[in-house]
Scaffold this motif. Structure first.
Motif, PDB file in Angstrom:
ATOM      1  N   ARG A   1      36.169  41.034  40.204  1.00  0.00           N
ATOM      2  CA  ARG A   1      37.368  41.869  40.296  1.00  0.00           C
ATOM      3  C   ARG A   1      37.242  43.106  39.405  1.00  0.00           C
ATOM      4  NH1 ARG A   1      39.972  36.758  40.618  1.00  0.00           N
ATOM      5  NH2 ARG A   1      40.358  36.731  38.378  1.00  0.00           N
TER       6      ARG A   1
ATOM      7  N   TYR B   1      37.262  47.066  40.561  1.00  0.00           N
ATOM      8  CA  TYR B   1      38.116  48.061  39.922  1.00  0.00           C
ATOM      9  C   TYR B   1      37.313  49.270  39.457  1.00  0.00           C
ATOM     10  CZ  TYR B   1      40.291  50.330  35.925  1.00  0.00           C
ATOM     11  OH  TYR B   1      40.740  51.265  35.041  1.00  0.00           O
TER      12      TYR B   1
ATOM     13  N   ASN C   1      34.512  35.251  39.297  1.00  0.00           N
ATOM     14  CA  ASN C   1      35.535  35.953  40.074  1.00  0.00           C
ATOM     15  C   ASN C   1      36.213  37.050  39.263  1.00  0.00           C
ATOM     16  OD1 ASN C   1      35.233  34.600  42.536  1.00  0.00           O
ATOM     17  ND2 ASN C   1      36.499  32.887  41.853  1.00  0.00           N
ATOM     18  N   GLN C   2      36.434  36.792  37.975  1.00  0.00           N
ATOM     19  CA  GLN C   2      37.010  37.824  37.114  1.00  0.00           C
ATOM     20  C   GLN C   2      36.058  39.005  36.979  1.00  0.00           C
ATOM     21  OE1 GLN C   2      39.947  38.117  36.012  1.00  0.00           O
ATOM     22  NE2 GLN C   2      39.884  39.586  34.320  1.00  0.00           N
TER      23      GLN C   2
ATOM     24  N   ARG D   1      34.043  41.655  49.202  1.00  0.00           N
ATOM     25  CA  ARG D   1      34.925  40.547  49.576  1.00  0.00           C
ATOM     26  C   ARG D   1      34.245  39.608  50.564  1.00  0.00           C
ATOM     27  NH1 ARG D   1      40.250  40.874  48.172  1.00  0.00           N
ATOM     28  NH2 ARG D   1      40.176  38.688  48.780  1.00  0.00           N
TER      29      ARG D   1
END
Length: 323
Positions: free
Chosen positions: A267, A271, A263-264, A250
């Motif tokens: 993320r 995960y 950004n996807q 982050r």
């Protein structure tokens, strides 16, 4: 004592040394026997309790390319690598663990490729040595190469997006070869005092690299042995390390351009890293049986006071469960 000519140092190999007496000579032999001669080998004594450092000192008496430094106390792998970066003089940097080895032509091939293509980062494949029967059956501890071919040179964010499409992520630092000025100009250092320090380091590298290349060529030889970091039983410290990884991700992400595809991908990376940490932790708490992230069995984790700090994150990542 063997001395090298006054040519500019081409590669600095950084080797932290800690309790590897049965393996350190073989490791050093694989580096000092490289076909590329213009190298320095920086060994950092991290204050182990066996005879590893005596073996290193004897080797240094025979080969002047070995540079030795002793930590005042045991500070861990990340701190030892950072000290090696402080001392390095080579144009390129390579981090090697002291129980592993290199293919004889590895440094020459990587150096010449870096010079020809003006590469800041190269990532490559591996072959494996299993010290004990059955270790290879313990699941995907590591993999030899990439699932896809990546023939084009690209910047780091583009490579990261491609890796995330098929989960082709490799963070292990002995699989990376760096131009030293790239690490210095971007102030990339290892996070000290955590497990999984390779993860945030590799992530920051990918986010800042302008020219990099990935190949499945097995330049690195990894040893799997009982009691090593790679084969140790996971526990709460691993989960705490995962939280540190997410915090570092982050922090780096805040300074990136607002690209939807990147950004996807980030993320999804967060995960996958978190899910793997939870899976390993729950397996260690459940007699080795792995469990799905958000199924009813997650009550085991919810009810464990050690792990309450991460339950909210499990809920946040639910969108990818089953992927």
């Amino acid at each position: 004592m063997q001395k090298e000519s006054g040519d500019r140092m081409k590669v600095s190999v950084i080797i932290p040394v800690y309790n590897v007496e049965p393996y350190i000579k073989e490791c050093l032999d694989s580096v000092l026997g490289q076909t590329l001669r213009e190298i320095e080998v920086i060994c950092i004594n991290d204050r182990g309790k066996d005879g590893s450092w005596d073996i290193v000192k004897k080797a240094a008496q025979k080969d002047g390319r070995l540079r030795l430094f002793e930590q005042e106390e045991n500070r861990g792998l990340a701190a030892a690598r950072n000290k090696g970066l402080d001392l390095a003089q080579g144009k390129y940097i390579y981090f090697l663990d002291s129980d592993d080895k290199l293919r004889e032509d590895a440094l020459k091939s990587l150096y010449e490729r870096g010079e020809k293509e003006d590469l800041e980062v190269q990532v490559f494949g591996a072959s494996f040595i299993y010290e004990k029967e059955g270790l290879e059956q313990r699941g995907p501890l590591d993999r030899a190469g990439f699932k896809r071919e990546y023939p084009e040179i690209s910047d780091g964010p583009e490579m990261f997006i491609k890796w995330m499409e098929v989960w082709d992520w490799l963070a292990s630092q002995p699989r990376y070869f760096y131009r030293r000025c790239f690490l210095e100009e971007n102030h990339i250092r290892f996070q000290e005092g955590m497990l999984h320090e390779d993860e945030p380091f590799a992530f920051e590298v990918l986010m800042k690299a302008r020219r990099m290349e990935a190949t499945s060529q097995p330049f690195f030889i990894r040893r799997f042995r009982p009691g090593s970091i790679m084969t140790a039983t996971p526990g709460m410290a691993n989960l705490e390390g995962v939280i540190r990884i997410l915090e570092c991700v982050r922090r780096v992400q805040r300074n990136l351009s607002d690209r939807t595809d990147l950004n996807q991908a980030i993320r999804f990376y967060m995960y996958k890293i978190f899910k793997d940490g939870v899976r390993k932790y729950k397996a260690s708490k459940n007699g080795g049986q792995e469990m799905s992230l958000l199924k009813k069995q997650s009550e085991l984790l919810r009810s464990d006071s050690e792990a309450e700090m991460i339950y909210d994150l499990m809920e946040a990542f639910a969108m990818w469960e089953g992927s």
